[in-house]
Design a protein around this motif. Structure first.
Motif, PDB file in Angstrom:
ATOM      1  N   ALA A 408       6.437  -6.085  -2.935  1.00  0.00           N
ATOM      2  CA  ALA A 408       6.550  -4.904  -2.078  1.00  0.00           C
ATOM      3  C   ALA A 408       7.105  -3.714  -2.863  1.00  0.00           C
ATOM      4  O   ALA A 408       6.677  -2.571  -2.676  1.00  0.00           O
ATOM      5  CB  ALA A 408       7.435  -5.204  -0.876  1.00  0.00           C
ATOM      6  N   ILE A 409       8.059  -3.981  -3.751  1.00  0.00           N
ATOM      7  CA  ILE A 409       8.599  -2.909  -4.583  1.00  0.00           C
ATOM      8  C   ILE A 409       7.603  -2.536  -5.679  1.00  0.00           C
ATOM      9  O   ILE A 409       7.352  -1.363  -5.946  1.00  0.00           O
ATOM     10  CB  ILE A 409       9.942  -3.334  -5.201  1.00  0.00           C
ATOM     11  CG1 ILE A 409      10.953  -3.677  -4.114  1.00  0.00           C
ATOM     12  CG2 ILE A 409      10.497  -2.234  -6.111  1.00  0.00           C
ATOM     13  CD1 ILE A 409      12.249  -4.284  -4.650  1.00  0.00           C
ATOM     14  N   GLU A 410       7.024  -3.545  -6.302  1.00  0.00           N
ATOM     15  CA  GLU A 410       6.130  -3.325  -7.444  1.00  0.00           C
ATOM     16  C   GLU A 410       4.871  -2.567  -7.058  1.00  0.00           C
ATOM     17  O   GLU A 410       4.460  -1.631  -7.754  1.00  0.00           O
ATOM     18  CB  GLU A 410       5.767  -4.685  -8.063  1.00  0.00           C
ATOM     19  CG  GLU A 410       4.889  -4.602  -9.292  1.00  0.00           C
ATOM     20  CD  GLU A 410       5.681  -4.268 -10.553  1.00  0.00           C
ATOM     21  OE1 GLU A 410       5.049  -4.147 -11.620  1.00  0.00           O
ATOM     22  OE2 GLU A 410       6.915  -4.127 -10.466  1.00  0.00           O
ATOM     23  N   TYR A 411       4.219  -2.991  -5.976  1.00  0.00           N
ATOM     24  CA  TYR A 411       2.903  -2.447  -5.637  1.00  0.00           C
ATOM     25  C   TYR A 411       2.936  -1.389  -4.531  1.00  0.00           C
ATOM     26  O   TYR A 411       2.051  -0.538  -4.479  1.00  0.00           O
ATOM     27  CB  TYR A 411       1.968  -3.581  -5.222  1.00  0.00           C
ATOM     28  CG  TYR A 411       1.831  -4.661  -6.270  1.00  0.00           C
ATOM     29  CD1 TYR A 411       1.440  -4.347  -7.573  1.00  0.00           C
ATOM     30  CD2 TYR A 411       2.110  -5.998  -5.974  1.00  0.00           C
ATOM     31  CE1 TYR A 411       1.325  -5.343  -8.538  1.00  0.00           C
ATOM     32  CE2 TYR A 411       1.984  -6.992  -6.932  1.00  0.00           C
ATOM     33  CZ  TYR A 411       1.596  -6.653  -8.208  1.00  0.00           C
ATOM     34  OH  TYR A 411       1.480  -7.629  -9.169  1.00  0.00           O
ATOM     35  N   LYS A 412       3.954  -1.449  -3.648  1.00  0.00           N
ATOM     36  CA  LYS A 412       4.021  -0.495  -2.542  1.00  0.00           C
ATOM     37  C   LYS A 412       5.202   0.463  -2.666  1.00  0.00           C
ATOM     38  O   LYS A 412       5.341   1.381  -1.859  1.00  0.00           O
ATOM     39  CB  LYS A 412       4.091  -1.239  -1.197  1.00  0.00           C
ATOM     40  CG  LYS A 412       2.888  -2.154  -0.952  1.00  0.00           C
ATOM     41  CD  LYS A 412       2.939  -2.811   0.413  1.00  0.00           C
ATOM     42  CE  LYS A 412       2.603  -1.811   1.516  1.00  0.00           C
ATOM     43  NZ  LYS A 412       1.212  -1.327   1.450  1.00  0.00           N
ATOM     44  N   GLN A 413       6.041   0.204  -3.678  1.00  0.00           N
ATOM     45  CA  GLN A 413       7.186   1.063  -3.984  1.00  0.00           C
ATOM     46  C   GLN A 413       8.112   1.249  -2.780  1.00  0.00           C
ATOM     47  O   GLN A 413       8.573   2.336  -2.472  1.00  0.00           O
ATOM     48  CB  GLN A 413       6.704   2.423  -4.512  1.00  0.00           C
ATOM     49  CG  GLN A 413       5.949   2.313  -5.828  1.00  0.00           C
ATOM     50  CD  GLN A 413       5.648   3.650  -6.452  1.00  0.00           C
ATOM     51  OE1 GLN A 413       5.310   4.614  -5.761  1.00  0.00           O
ATOM     52  NE2 GLN A 413       5.784   3.726  -7.761  1.00  0.00           N
ATOM     53  N   TRP A 414       8.382   0.135  -2.117  1.00  0.00           N
ATOM     54  CA  TRP A 414       9.327   0.172  -1.010  1.00  0.00           C
ATOM     55  C   TRP A 414      10.738   0.390  -1.544  1.00  0.00           C
ATOM     56  O   TRP A 414      11.141  -0.222  -2.547  1.00  0.00           O
ATOM     57  CB  TRP A 414       9.290  -1.147  -0.235  1.00  0.00           C
ATOM     58  CG  TRP A 414       8.130  -1.270   0.709  1.00  0.00           C
ATOM     59  CD1 TRP A 414       7.046  -0.454   0.799  1.00  0.00           C
ATOM     60  CD2 TRP A 414       7.962  -2.299   1.691  1.00  0.00           C
ATOM     61  NE1 TRP A 414       6.188  -0.906   1.775  1.00  0.00           N
ATOM     62  CE2 TRP A 414       6.723  -2.031   2.348  1.00  0.00           C
ATOM     63  CE3 TRP A 414       8.703  -3.403   2.088  1.00  0.00           C
ATOM     64  CZ2 TRP A 414       6.235  -2.847   3.373  1.00  0.00           C
ATOM     65  CZ3 TRP A 414       8.222  -4.224   3.094  1.00  0.00           C
ATOM     66  CH2 TRP A 414       6.994  -3.930   3.740  1.00  0.00           C
ATOM     67  N   PRO A 415      11.526   1.219  -0.870  1.00  0.00           N
ATOM     68  CA  PRO A 415      12.941   1.338  -1.221  1.00  0.00           C
ATOM     69  C   PRO A 415      13.721   0.185  -0.621  1.00  0.00           C
ATOM     70  O   PRO A 415      13.234  -0.524   0.272  1.00  0.00           O
ATOM     71  CB  PRO A 415      13.335   2.666  -0.594  1.00  0.00           C
ATOM     72  CG  PRO A 415      12.442   2.784   0.601  1.00  0.00           C
ATOM     73  CD  PRO A 415      11.134   2.165   0.200  1.00  0.00           C
ATOM     74  N   THR A 416      14.946  -0.016  -1.078  1.00  0.00           N
ATOM     75  CA  THR A 416      15.739  -1.135  -0.568  1.00  0.00           C
ATOM     76  C   THR A 416      16.119  -0.943   0.893  1.00  0.00           C
ATOM     77  O   THR A 416      16.498  -1.916   1.553  1.00  0.00           O
ATOM     78  CB  THR A 416      17.017  -1.318  -1.402  1.00  0.00           C
ATOM     79  OG1 THR A 416      17.779  -0.104  -1.371  1.00  0.00           O
ATOM     80  CG2 THR A 416      16.691  -1.661  -2.838  1.00  0.00           C
ATOM     81  N   PHE A 417      16.025   0.302   1.381  1.00  0.00           N
ATOM     82  CA  PHE A 417      16.369   0.542   2.789  1.00  0.00           C
ATOM     83  C   PHE A 417      15.127   0.552   3.687  1.00  0.00           C
ATOM     84  O   PHE A 417      15.229   0.882   4.871  1.00  0.00           O
ATOM     85  CB  PHE A 417      17.125   1.866   2.950  1.00  0.00           C
ATOM     86  CG  PHE A 417      16.380   3.075   2.441  1.00  0.00           C
ATOM     87  CD1 PHE A 417      15.454   3.747   3.233  1.00  0.00           C
ATOM     88  CD2 PHE A 417      16.611   3.542   1.159  1.00  0.00           C
ATOM     89  CE1 PHE A 417      14.777   4.850   2.760  1.00  0.00           C
ATOM     90  CE2 PHE A 417      15.935   4.654   0.677  1.00  0.00           C
ATOM     91  CZ  PHE A 417      15.018   5.313   1.480  1.00  0.00           C
TER      92      PHE A 417
END
Length: 765
Positions: A408-417
């Motif tokens: 989710a962080i790698e491909y969609k660049q979700w923040p931790t919040f």
């Protein structure tokens, strides 16, 4: 008449030379083309012979020296730790040397018949006629497996000086081998050469030399074996594993019969003896209760590690049982001894019984080196089941950073919040409901909180947003490949080993570079050549993904979520994981699980721990809520030990990550991403607190031998998959006897092949 003369004269030009003499000239006679080609071919062949001879002489001149000690010594392979200390000698105790006068003549004749029929006729170490004969036989496929091109002398040289790895079969090696064989023939008698060979060959099962093999396979000295039994031994060196008369009697009989026919052709036995021998059962005379001579009692400390070293060396093309090599490993012996004590004594962890098993792997995140490994506890069997590399037990929620939130962080660049939903949910495309371990919903919460508290529903919702293909790709990039397609249920539990998880968490720890786990550093062959090996490595995630995952996972080893792994003052991160029982299994109390994991790391040590029973469906073979912290305690005690000699380094935020103040908490986002779109999402949960708050490391005891206990309050909030009646991850094969499954260290794991409906009876946390 004059006309004829004129015609003849017209064909010959006449002229007077400077001295007045009559000169004549006519058409030159040309050399035939075939003769010109032949001359050229002969010239090329001659040049080739000269060049080949020169190259042979050049290579032969650099051949290593060979001594009587090398010819007579056993091919013991030395295994060394990362400090260069010998920790094991493979087969060092497993040979009984027998001198020429005590070797039965029939055995000598058997060996010569099958290995080098012209042994007593050639005197240069090599046999040109044998080489030509073997070449022609191979071309026409008529060798019947009798002989190759190497003489017994050459084979002795190989066993004494050179590696048998296919990669080392070069022209240079062959030239040196021939030169040394010539030297041996000139300095040793035929009987000496045969004696050395018979005592040096590997005979399978850790046994060296035919005298030792006679005792091992027949429980008799060589002189008491009959000609058929000696034929069995004479034929074994070509392939000790396949020609083992106990393990592979059909292959062993075929080989023995080949030796008997060779003996008959060489006039060693009569026609009647050949017939009788061919009709003799291969089992005749075999000992039922044979055992290998004693091994080093310290080997049990690193049994699993040694087992994997041998597999890794063999995969690289070396046979540690047939050639005397030095294998330098990455084993930290002090850490290995501590790990052995942690799981086998009562000084560190309170185990409920000797039947509860473990599988632990520790790697160096910066290199991928496996520095310690243990595959069992309370086990006295050499090379038993290595649970550190088995891949048939579910990882539980330790997989979530790699299959759900990492992608989710790698491909969609979700923040931790990023807000995720913990509400009523069915697996995509099904009517199968997924629940959390506490049978409750928390509504909207941040990705950070969902990961730390190991909520199942937000994890699978995240996986659905990422997509199975992307998640599978991310897993593969971090060393976890699967034979079967991954399912949504694998987002809360996949079938991986502690070795795979240790390396994968190591990639997070070092900032996003996956380095393949490896136990072998280098190999030095008997000729003194050092062979170092490239370690597969690649960028498996961005530095932003790695840092953000670590920042979130710092919240796990705390008094609330993983008290057994909490080490005040130490910069660390980790993840818990458990897999529960299907609802169809009766007699399991609330909160009991099949498997309990803890995988945690610092910048210098990545440790993955599995705990469970080999037969989880047997009565009382479940782990209670109070026992779920055992994996954490194993991790904690080993990590605390490592911290005594390693620097306590915090992770430095890369420039690709920025701090965003969200709901009064410092959260993280990828620089350049559209993180502002997530600011207005509602998060109804309370913050887990800033992961940057660390207790002074001075408060950490550097040699705390006390075991870690779980408070009642922490136990009540601990993950408890079996409370979830639907959803989650379960493999029905877990009811099988895990001890009968083969331990695998391959990069491919077996993913669950069951449908979501079969996987819906237990949950993972």
């Amino acid at each position: 008449m004059s006309d004829n003369n004129d015609q003849s004269q017209s064909r010959i030009a006449r002229y007077h030379g400077d001295d007045g003499s009559l000169q004549t000239s006519g058409p030159k006679r040309r050399r035939p083309l075939w003769r010109t080609i032949l001359y050229w071919l002969l010239g090329i062949i001659l040049l080739g012979i000269l060049a080949g001879g020169g190259l042979f002489a050049y290579y032969a001149s650099s051949a290593p020296k060979i001594t009587t000690a090398q010819l007579t010594s056993q091919n013991s392979t030395e295994i060394l730790d990362d400090s260069g200390n010998v920790i094991s000698n493979l087969g060092a105790q497993n040979r009984t040397y027998v001198h020429s006068q005590d070797i039965p003549t029939t055995l000598k004749q058997s060996v010569v018949s099958i290995e080098d029929r012209r042994f007593y006729k050639h005197h240069f170490g090599i046999d040109p006629m044998r080489i030509i004969s073997a070449t022609l036989a191979n071309i026409h496929g008529s060798s019947l497996g009798l002989q190759g091109g190497s003489t017994l002398t050459q084979q002795l040289v190989k066993l004494s000086v050179f590696s048998t790895a296919a990669s080392d079969r070069t022209l240079k090696r062959k030239s040196q081998e021939a030169a040394l064989a010539y030297y041996v023939e000139k300095h040793y008698s035929k009987d000496q050469i045969l004696e050395y060979y018979i005592n040096k060959v590997y005979m399978g099962n850790g046994v060296y030399g035919m005298a030792t093999a006679a005792k091992y396979y027949y429980n008799q000295p060589l002189k008491k074996l009959n000609y058929t039994e000696l034929a069995v031994l004479a034929g074994m060196p070509q392939s000790p594993t396949y020609y083992d008369p106990v393990a592979h009697p059909s292959y062993a009989k075929q080989r023995r019969d080949t030796v008997l026919r060779a003996m008959y052709e060489n006039k060693v036995i009569s026609k009647q003896q050949l017939t009788d021998g061919l009709n003799t059962p291969i089992s005749s005379g075999l000992s039922v209760n044979h055992t290998v001579n004693g091994t080093d009692s310290n080997d049990k400390i690193f049994d699993a590690y040694l087992q994997q070293v041998i597999k890794e060396v063999e995969k690289k093309g070396y046979n540690p049982y047939k050639e005397g090599i030095k294998v330098y490993t990455n084993l930290n012996m002090n850490a290995q001894k501590r790990l052995y004590d942690i799981v086998n004594t009562d000084k560190y962890v309170d185990f409920p019984s000797d039947l509860l098993q473990v599988g632990v792997t520790m790697t160096d995140p910066q290199t991928g080196a496996v520095t310690a490994m243990i595959g069992s506890r309370k086990q006295n069997v050499a090379f038993g089941l290595n649970r550190a590399t088995q891949t048939d037990r579910s990882s539980g929620s330790t997989i979530k950073p790699f299959m759900d939130y990492g992608p989710a962080i790698e491909y969609k660049q979700w923040p931790t919040f990023k807000t995720v939903q913990d509400t009523k949910y069915n697996y995509p495309g099904t009517n199968i409901q997924l629940n959390d371990w506490d049978q409750k919903y928390q509504g909207s919460l941040t990705m950070r909180k969902a990961l730390v508290e190991s909520r199942n529903i937000p994890a699978i919702r995240t996986l659905e947003a990422v997509g199975l293909n992307r998640a599978t790709e991310f897993m593969a990039q971090n060393g976890m490949k699967f034979k079967s397609a991954l399912q949504y249920s694998n987002g809360i539990g996949a079938y991986v080993s502690s070795e795979q998880e240790s390396a994968a968490f190591g990639a997070i720890a070092n900032g996003g570079t996956y380095r393949a786990p490896h136990l072998v550093n280098k190999v030095i062959t008997a000729d003194g050549v050092t062979h170092k090996f490239d370690v597969a490595s690649h960028r498996s995630m961005t530095s932003a993904t790695a840092y953000m995952l670590t920042d979130m996972l710092k919240g796990v080893p705390t008094a609330t979520w993983a008290p057994g792994a909490q080490i005040p003052g130490l910069y660390q991160a980790g993840k818990t994981g458990q897999s529960g029982y299907p609802s169809s299994v009766s007699g399991i109390p609330d909160g009991a699980v099949m498997d309990a994991w803890y995988s945690g790391y610092t910048q210098h040590s990545s440790i993955s721990v599995w705990t469970g029973y080999d037969q989880p469906n047997e009565p009382n073979h479940y782990m209670t809520t109070a026992q779920l912290s055992i994996a954490e305690s194993i991790y904690k005690n080993l990590q605390m030990y490592m911290a005594q000699t390693q620097s306590n380094d915090n992770w430095v935020r890369p420039s690709s990550v920025q701090v965003v103040r969200h709901n009064g908490v410092d959260e993280l986002a990828v620089v350049g991403s559209d993180w502002k779109q997530y600011l207005n999402e509602k998060d109804q949960s309370s913050s887990t607190g800033s992961s940057s708050s660390m207790v002074s490391f001075s408060s950490f005891s550097r040699d705390n031998n006390s075991s870690s206990s779980t408070s009642d309050n922490a136990a009540s909030s601990r993950e408890s998959e079996s409370n979830a009646t639907q959803g989650g991850n379960n493999d029905n094969s877990s009811s099988n006897d895990a001890s009968s499954s083969s331990s695998s260290s391959n990069s491919e794991s077996n993913s669950s092949s069951n449908s979501e409906s079969n996987n819906s009876q237990s949950s993972s946390h």
